[in-house]
Design a protein around this motif. Structure first.
Motif, PDB file in Angstrom:
ATOM      1  N   GLU A 183       0.804  -1.170  -0.040  1.00 47.86           N
ATOM      2  CA  GLU A 183      -0.020  -0.254  -0.108  1.00 47.86           C
ATOM      3  C   GLU A 183       0.832   1.321   0.017  1.00 47.86           C
ATOM      4  O   GLU A 183       1.897   1.359   0.794  1.00 47.86           O
ATOM      5  CB  GLU A 183      -0.852   0.183   1.346  1.00 47.86           C
ATOM      6  CG  GLU A 183      -1.671   1.310   1.447  1.00 47.86           C
ATOM      7  CD  GLU A 183      -2.937   1.538   0.631  1.00 47.86           C
ATOM      8  OE1 GLU A 183      -3.354   2.708   0.510  1.00 47.86           O
ATOM      9  OE2 GLU A 183      -3.627   0.538   0.718  1.00 47.86           O
TER      10      GLU A 183
ATOM     11  N   LEU B  94      -5.146   2.937   7.772  1.00 48.87           N
ATOM     12  CA  LEU B  94      -4.194   1.917   7.244  1.00 48.87           C
ATOM     13  C   LEU B  94      -3.437   0.758   8.011  1.00 48.87           C
ATOM     14  O   LEU B  94      -3.480  -0.105   7.797  1.00 48.87           O
ATOM     15  CB  LEU B  94      -2.864   2.741   6.709  1.00 48.87           C
ATOM     16  CG  LEU B  94      -2.003   2.293   5.770  1.00 48.87           C
ATOM     17  CD1 LEU B  94      -2.569   1.090   4.736  1.00 48.87           C
ATOM     18  CD2 LEU B  94      -1.017   3.146   5.332  1.00 48.87           C
TER      19      LEU B  94
ATOM     20  N   MET C 123      -3.461  -3.240   7.557  1.00 50.59           N
ATOM     21  CA  MET C 123      -2.355  -3.786   7.617  1.00 50.59           C
ATOM     22  C   MET C 123      -2.401  -5.128   8.763  1.00 50.59           C
ATOM     23  O   MET C 123      -1.705  -5.992   8.318  1.00 50.59           O
ATOM     24  CB  MET C 123      -1.055  -2.824   7.893  1.00 50.59           C
ATOM     25  CG  MET C 123      -0.896  -1.849   6.884  1.00 50.59           C
ATOM     26  SD  MET C 123       0.004  -2.909   5.084  1.00 50.59           S
ATOM     27  CE  MET C 123      -1.710  -2.596   4.272  1.00 50.59           C
TER      28      MET C 123
ATOM     29  N   LYS D  94       3.414  -1.513   3.899  1.00 51.50           N
ATOM     30  CA  LYS D  94       2.867  -0.126   3.616  1.00 51.50           C
ATOM     31  C   LYS D  94       4.323   0.664   3.268  1.00 51.50           C
ATOM     32  O   LYS D  94       5.202   0.662   4.080  1.00 51.50           O
ATOM     33  CB  LYS D  94       2.270   0.301   4.739  1.00 51.50           C
ATOM     34  CG  LYS D  94       2.831   0.659   5.875  1.00 51.50           C
ATOM     35  CD  LYS D  94       1.844   1.146   7.124  1.00 51.50           C
ATOM     36  CE  LYS D  94       2.595   1.450   8.271  1.00 51.50           C
ATOM     37  NZ  LYS D  94       1.787   1.728   9.205  1.00 51.50           N
TER      38      LYS D  94
END
Length: 161
Positions: A46, A74, A78, A125
């Motif tokens: 991401e 986020l 994750m 990420k």
């Protein structure tokens, strides 16, 4: 997310500034949990801008005067994908290894990975300074995405309905 709706399709996904609405982190009908085995074949990378106010990476409301959507964070996404893949809960800074593969990252580009995934896939990420729709340099973005996608193939055949 498309990967939740088509769990038998992708070897890897690369959402960019994209997070689900609050309440949909596991999919509209819990698809992530129901399709955990299939999704464990889908690695995730991401990219998200730290200054994105349209879809804030921390989650919560998108602050606008006229309307507001509430997004999952986020980190929540994750953690969910790390659980699907059987990875360590804590993410490790892997910026240096990513930059070694794709030189040209600015100092604001940082990547974190949930390592030791029993699925053999990766959950990463990468954050950078930018607003919604701004990306790291095209070269860097393309290089990291290609490096990531090139590592994975699906073990199970893609199901066509």
């Amino acid at each position: 997310h498309l990967y939740q709706q088509l769990p038998d399709t992708f070897a890897a996904v690369n959402p960019i500034n994209g997070l689900p609405l609050h309440g949909y982190a596991l999919g509209r009908h819990g698809e992530t949990m129901r399709n955990q085995k299939s999704l464990s074949e889908t690695a995730m990378l991401e990219f998200h801008g730290r200054q994105d106010k349209t879809i804030p990476y921390q989650g919560g409301p998108s602050p606008t005067d006229a309307w507001s959507w509430y997004y999952a964070g986020l980190d929540e996404m994750m953690y969910i994908m790390a659980a699907v893949h059987g990875c360590k809960l804590e993410a490790t800074d892997v910026t240096e290894s990513v930059v070694d593969v794709c030189p040209g990252a600015t100092q604001d580009f940082k990547c974190f990975e949930h390592q030791e995934c029993s699925s053999g896939r990766r959950v990463i990420k990468c954050l950078y300074d930018g607003t919604h729709g701004q990306f790291p340099s095209a070269e860097m973005f393309g290089c990291v995405s290609f490096w990531f996608f090139n590592q994975f193939r699906r073990i199970s055949p893609v199901k066509v309905e």
